[in-house]
Write a protein that holds these residues in place. Structure first.
Motif, PDB file in Angstrom:
ATOM      1  N   LYS A 222       0.550  -1.674  -0.057  1.00 50.03           N
ATOM      2  CA  LYS A 222       0.212  -0.469   0.007  1.00 50.03           C
ATOM      3  C   LYS A 222       0.672   1.614   0.358  1.00 50.03           C
ATOM      4  CE  LYS A 222      -3.635  -2.534  -0.052  1.00 50.03           C
ATOM      5  NZ  LYS A 222      -4.091  -2.670  -0.538  1.00 50.03           N
ATOM      6  N   TYR A 223       0.949   2.113  -1.123  1.00 48.64           N
ATOM      7  CA  TYR A 223       1.513   3.046  -0.938  1.00 48.64           C
ATOM      8  C   TYR A 223       0.277   4.723  -0.969  1.00 48.64           C
ATOM      9  CZ  TYR A 223       4.487   0.641  -4.105  1.00 48.64           C
ATOM     10  OH  TYR A 223       4.384  -0.650  -4.094  1.00 48.64           O
ATOM     11  N   GLN A 224       2.082   5.533   0.135  1.00 47.88           N
ATOM     12  CA  GLN A 224       1.057   6.500   0.247  1.00 47.88           C
ATOM     13  C   GLN A 224       0.818   6.981  -0.755  1.00 47.88           C
ATOM     14  OE1 GLN A 224       3.007   8.296   3.543  1.00 47.88           O
ATOM     15  NE2 GLN A 224       3.274   6.747   4.566  1.00 47.88           N
TER      16      GLN A 224
END
Length: 82
Positions: free
Chosen positions: A51-53
């Motif tokens: 999961k990427y910001q």
């Protein structure tokens, strides 16, 4: 270190390079945040388990990144400067 990645589109021939850049940043324990529209264009080439910001514009990024990597051409560089 907090690194923001900014780009507009991802060409197929650049996918491996982008994966490499993100991999190197993760190995260096950098916090990576990616411009949301750019992430949408490259989602198919990234690990779906990570999961990427994300950020949607300069106002969200201001004060939250130590560096910005602009991935693209001259226009992309100019677009990432407020």
């Amino acid at each position: 270190m907090k690194i923001a990645l900014y780009g507009k589109t991802l060409r197929a021939e650049s996918e491996e390079l982008v994966r490499e850049v993100i991999g190197v940043l993760h190995k260096a324990d950098a916090e990576v945040t990616i411009y949301r529209p750019f992430l949408d264009t490259m989602a198919q080439c990234l690990d779906g388990n990570v999961k990427y910001q994300t950020f949607n514009g300069y106002e969200q990024l201001k004060g939250n990144a130590d560096m910005v990597f602009s991935l693209g051409g001259d226009g992309t560089v100019l677009d990432c400067v407020p």
